[in-house]
Scaffold this motif. Sequence first.
Motif, PDB file in Angstrom:
ATOM      1  N   MET A   1       0.854  -1.061   0.180  1.00 36.26           N
ATOM      2  CA  MET A   1      -0.002  -0.138  -0.038  1.00 36.26           C
ATOM      3  C   MET A   1       0.725   1.152  -0.052  1.00 36.26           C
ATOM      4  SD  MET A   1      -2.830   1.017   2.439  1.00 36.26           S
ATOM      5  CE  MET A   1      -3.956  -0.430   2.791  1.00 36.26           C
ATOM      6  N   PHE A   9      -6.908   5.733   4.028  1.00 36.72           N
ATOM      7  CA  PHE A   9      -7.475   4.695   5.044  1.00 36.72           C
ATOM      8  C   PHE A   9      -7.757   5.540   6.452  1.00 36.72           C
ATOM      9  CE2 PHE A   9      -6.893   1.408   8.323  1.00 36.72           C
ATOM     10  CZ  PHE A   9      -7.927   0.502   7.670  1.00 36.72           C
ATOM     11  N   VAL A  10      -6.731   5.905   6.899  1.00 38.71           N
ATOM     12  CA  VAL A  10      -6.993   6.416   8.360  1.00 38.71           C
ATOM     13  C   VAL A  10      -7.768   7.703   8.305  1.00 38.71           C
ATOM     14  CG1 VAL A  10      -5.591   7.559  10.192  1.00 38.71           C
ATOM     15  CG2 VAL A  10      -4.699   5.653   8.945  1.00 38.71           C
ATOM     16  N   PHE A  13     -11.502   6.925   7.950  1.00 39.53           N
ATOM     17  CA  PHE A  13     -12.243   6.083   9.181  1.00 39.53           C
ATOM     18  C   PHE A  13     -12.425   7.161  10.127  1.00 39.53           C
ATOM     19  CE2 PHE A  13     -13.024   3.000  12.091  1.00 39.53           C
ATOM     20  CZ  PHE A  13     -13.388   2.031  11.552  1.00 39.53           C
ATOM     21  N   ILE A  17     -16.278   8.476  11.904  1.00 40.83           N
ATOM     22  CA  ILE A  17     -16.419   8.417  13.178  1.00 40.83           C
ATOM     23  C   ILE A  17     -17.036   9.888  13.515  1.00 40.83           C
ATOM     24  CG2 ILE A  17     -15.291   8.598  15.518  1.00 40.83           C
ATOM     25  CD1 ILE A  17     -13.674   6.359  14.816  1.00 40.83           C
ATOM     26  N   LEU A  20     -20.785   9.893  12.236  1.00 39.35           N
ATOM     27  CA  LEU A  20     -21.624   9.098  12.896  1.00 39.35           C
ATOM     28  C   LEU A  20     -21.873   9.654  14.518  1.00 39.35           C
ATOM     29  CD1 LEU A  20     -20.811   5.940  11.063  1.00 39.35           C
ATOM     30  CD2 LEU A  20     -23.013   6.957  11.110  1.00 39.35           C
TER      31      LEU A  20
ATOM     32  N   ALA B 312      -9.880  -4.875  10.895  1.00 41.14           N
ATOM     33  CA  ALA B 312      -8.476  -5.030  10.276  1.00 41.14           C
ATOM     34  C   ALA B 312      -7.341  -4.293  11.018  1.00 41.14           C
ATOM     35  CB  ALA B 312      -8.901  -3.959   9.012  1.00 41.14           C
ATOM     36  N   TYR B 314      -3.476  -3.084  10.216  1.00 43.75           N
ATOM     37  CA  TYR B 314      -2.480  -2.862   9.075  1.00 43.75           C
ATOM     38  C   TYR B 314      -0.999  -2.351   9.724  1.00 43.75           C
ATOM     39  CZ  TYR B 314      -0.178  -1.391   4.940  1.00 43.75           C
ATOM     40  OH  TYR B 314       0.840  -0.954   3.783  1.00 43.75           O
ATOM     41  N   LEU B 322      -1.689  -0.032  12.761  1.00 40.53           N
ATOM     42  CA  LEU B 322      -2.909   0.910  12.825  1.00 40.53           C
ATOM     43  C   LEU B 322      -4.110  -0.508  12.722  1.00 40.53           C
ATOM     44  CD1 LEU B 322      -2.784   3.648  10.282  1.00 40.53           C
ATOM     45  CD2 LEU B 322      -3.438   3.716  12.626  1.00 40.53           C
ATOM     46  N   GLY B 324      -8.520  -0.885  12.829  1.00 42.40           N
ATOM     47  CA  GLY B 324      -9.885  -0.123  12.942  1.00 42.40           C
ATOM     48  C   GLY B 324     -10.972  -1.439  12.710  1.00 42.40           C
ATOM     49  N   GLY B 325     -12.265  -0.864  12.851  1.00 41.42           N
ATOM     50  CA  GLY B 325     -13.229  -1.949  12.824  1.00 41.42           C
ATOM     51  C   GLY B 325     -14.636  -1.268  13.055  1.00 41.42           C
ATOM     52  N   ILE B 326     -15.513  -1.978  12.641  1.00 42.27           N
ATOM     53  CA  ILE B 326     -16.926  -1.725  12.945  1.00 42.27           C
ATOM     54  C   ILE B 326     -17.789  -3.026  13.349  1.00 42.27           C
ATOM     55  CG2 ILE B 326     -17.295  -2.078  10.395  1.00 42.27           C
ATOM     56  CD1 ILE B 326     -19.014   0.196  10.408  1.00 42.27           C
ATOM     57  N   LEU B 350     -17.669   1.836  16.216  1.00 46.92           N
ATOM     58  CA  LEU B 350     -16.510   2.324  15.291  1.00 46.92           C
ATOM     59  C   LEU B 350     -15.391   2.260  16.086  1.00 46.92           C
ATOM     60  CD1 LEU B 350     -18.458   5.136  13.382  1.00 46.92           C
ATOM     61  CD2 LEU B 350     -18.051   2.965  12.518  1.00 46.92           C
ATOM     62  N   ASN B 351     -14.314   1.441  15.587  1.00 41.94           N
ATOM     63  CA  ASN B 351     -13.169   1.507  16.370  1.00 41.94           C
ATOM     64  C   ASN B 351     -12.055   1.841  15.573  1.00 41.94           C
ATOM     65  OD1 ASN B 351     -14.476  -0.910  18.414  1.00 41.94           O
ATOM     66  ND2 ASN B 351     -15.319  -1.009  16.509  1.00 41.94           N
ATOM     67  N   ILE B 352     -11.095   2.566  16.439  1.00 38.46           N
ATOM     68  CA  ILE B 352      -9.778   2.789  15.885  1.00 38.46           C
ATOM     69  C   ILE B 352      -8.637   2.408  16.916  1.00 38.46           C
ATOM     70  CG2 ILE B 352     -10.261   4.072  13.960  1.00 38.46           C
ATOM     71  CD1 ILE B 352      -9.603   6.523  15.596  1.00 38.46           C
ATOM     72  N   TYR B 368     -10.058   3.440  20.678  1.00 39.51           N
ATOM     73  CA  TYR B 368     -11.271   4.029  20.781  1.00 39.51           C
ATOM     74  C   TYR B 368     -12.122   3.663  20.322  1.00 39.51           C
ATOM     75  CZ  TYR B 368     -14.490   7.838  20.561  1.00 39.51           C
ATOM     76  OH  TYR B 368     -15.321   8.727  20.491  1.00 39.51           O
ATOM     77  N   PHE B 370     -16.277   4.329  19.543  1.00 34.72           N
ATOM     78  CA  PHE B 370     -17.422   5.170  19.489  1.00 34.72           C
ATOM     79  C   PHE B 370     -18.788   4.303  19.316  1.00 34.72           C
ATOM     80  CE2 PHE B 370     -21.158   7.649  17.903  1.00 34.72           C
ATOM     81  CZ  PHE B 370     -21.255   8.632  19.222  1.00 34.72           C
ATOM     82  N   ARG B 372     -22.643   3.972  18.902  1.00 35.21           N
ATOM     83  CA  ARG B 372     -24.023   4.858  18.446  1.00 35.21           C
ATOM     84  C   ARG B 372     -25.041   3.982  18.723  1.00 35.21           C
ATOM     85  NH1 ARG B 372     -25.643   9.308  18.430  1.00 35.21           N
ATOM     86  NH2 ARG B 372     -27.822   9.030  17.627  1.00 35.21           N
TER      87      ARG B 372
END
Lengths: 437, 411
Positions: A1, A9-10, A13, A17, A20, B312, B314, B322, B324-326, B350-352, B368, B370, B372
Amino acid sequence: MKLVNKFLFVSVFIGLIFVLGCEDRTDLNQPQAPSTGQVSFERFVVLGNSLTAGYQSGSLYQSAQQYSFGKQIANLVNAKFEQPLASDPGLGSRLEIASLSPFALKVNTSQGAPINLNYAAPYNNLGIPGAFTYDILNATKTADSYSAKAGSPNPLFDVILRGQGSQFKQAKALKPTLIFCWIGNNDILGHATSGGTIPYTDPNTFAFLWKQLADSLASLKTKVVIANIPSVTAIPFFTTVPPVTKNPANGQIIPLYGQTKTGVRALVLGQDLVTLQATSVLTDASGNPTGVGLSPSKPLPDAVVLDKDEAAAVQNVIAAYNATLSSLASANGFALVDVNSFFNNVAKNGIVADGLKFTTEFVNGGLFSLDGVHPTNQGYAIVANEFIKVINQKWGSNIPLINVSTVPGSLILAKKIDKSKLDTPIIPKGVLDNLLF
Amino acid sequence: MLKKIKLFVFIALMSNQIFGGGFQINEHGAKAMSMAGAFTALANDPSALFFNGAGITQLKGTHLMFGATLISPKASFRGVAPEITEYKMKDQLFNPINLYATHQLNDWLYLGFAVNNQYGLGTEWDNNWIGRFLAVKTDLKTFYFTPTMAIKFFDNFSMSFGLVYATGEVTINRNAQIVPFTGEANVDLKGTGHATGFNIGALYKASENFSLGLSVRSENTFVLNGSATSTGPNAIVPLLPKGDISSKLTTPLNVTFGAALKPMCGLTVTGDFQYIGWSSYDKLTVDFADAKYEDLSANRDYQNTFIARLGAEYNLFSGFDLRGGIFFDKNPVKDEMVEPTLPDANRIGLNIGVGYKITDNISVDLSYLFLRFNERTVTNSQVSYTKGFAPFNGTYNSSANLFGLDFSYNF
């Protein structure tokens, strides 16, 4: 990548957040005022006596007045409804519960004071505790009220009328769009609660006075709701103390002796009624039996006994009153709330309102305040609902009924606990003497 | 005469949802949390002891991990319909902890021990608010102690078995109507107890780049004992419920299936499907030791539900990940049963997060989340906010912010 993709990507995302994460709440609409159909509550006036004033437990006090049935209805339709409020414990002798077990009452010896004596216009709630039918048109102050003529002047007339004329005159000055007038209970109630020792208003006189009143109300050319007179003998004031007692020696049920119209005799359960006042004759201040009523030589006095003949006479008088009210209502196009039939049914079967069961039993039943005559907050809500049903039907309005279960309780629990041990109501002498009806 | 004054005291816990989706905590490790909890098929740090015990067979030597999650939930209620007055839940901060230790005994046998708080949280509303006869303060705390044994049957297949011992503490505080009397009473129920259970995990590495995981966490039945205390106007106090109480509460069965894929160098994608057998919670009962007080029983009628997770990771550069997720979390509470001890609703998470290897054997993970909650408008409530029937209809809005931090050390 590639590095660019990594940052893309970051940032996508993090962006997601924030999008929403913000408060995306739906706006809710303020509730619409209920449809009042052809009737307007803009200038809504209530005339009457203690029942319309919101009197409870022997006193007229603010925290109960807030739940007068007129006020509860006005709240439903967001109508202005000024009342002659008196600070707690109010004007009168407020009864409070000293102890639940044993059940003992006491009088709060403090007095409240009027809160809004200087209110510029007439009050919307002009009901005066103790008022008779005669008073609506004629009483302009304490001194010329019906009860003053009978020798017991009632200071509440001055407090509520404030020298601005009779209840009717003040109502007229408000150019009412809707009037409730519920009067006549006292014309018979005082007779009944005094065990038949105080005279009642003769039904012909009642018809004469009410005809005048009906003509006056009709002359306002506005919407009028009247209510008839409930049967008084099913209220806790007459049903709490039975005309029998337990023989202290062997526990057997024996009749009490009482002074009746036909002389001293043994009272009969299911026929003769003994008033709540009798408790302070039957027992002394600490709840011990006095011996009164146990023998023909020491009978219950006439004033605490409504014997079967007196009770029957009372029923006949009420029936005659109600016949008058019914014909006046139809002659003048007034809406009529048949409180009599409604209450007879409640007395017989109890009533379930919004999941709560109510009966006419003293205290436990939840309908009557500690004076055994006037409703509790819930009792007034139930009365209010009967008025609303009649209005909805007569004038095509769609006012929702009050959810009785949301109305807070109103029987005052005094802080001090009485330590005595009886399971009969302990009502100190004189506690019920100053009731206004 | 008045032989006995019966009270219209409203202590019926007719609607108490102490264990809802909102009381299940799934965030027990910052790394897993930042990948939306989709960790069952990856399970490559000590928090595997919670997510999939079989995963600890990937950890050579001895690993220690400890951390905490800060949870800050917010909720409001607007109602009671048709009114739209807004009531806000009081702010509270919860900090479930996690503590993991794993040890490789030999080529095929691994042991682990975990401490965390798998169920918990609470709600607190103003004691004057309109729903005070339903909920003022509700609180649940549990501690789970889980010794686990994992066996590597083959190079690409491991299984684990863990025993659960859990302690729990529940507080329910609410006001009670004492109609027809003036004033209100306050009833406080407290209970503590413990539960046992087990968990099973399996991990299958189909290839270098693809693995599957399965995790089963059993129901735990807490037998709770405690006492009720009541306050109110002096004259009423003797009639209010008090004394010893007991209750049982069963947490749901959790079965999670997960997959992990490494589609390209440095990138890992994970997906989990977690089934939650909430129908275990069909009824809440509280028994009073004193026969004078009526026992309480209320249908909860929770529905089985699920959480779908996608995560995910990375590897941005050496030692720095790094993540993230949902996820989507379907709530178990029917519309008509929603109430303010647990203002639950379907949620999106929502996650990071990031992971950083400070040295060869020390790493730190930050995350972190959030959360909802869907706005939820109830129009057919069977929950009454009075002793009689007054449906608690209205609109709930909830959200939560969660921060996770974990330190790991291996030797």
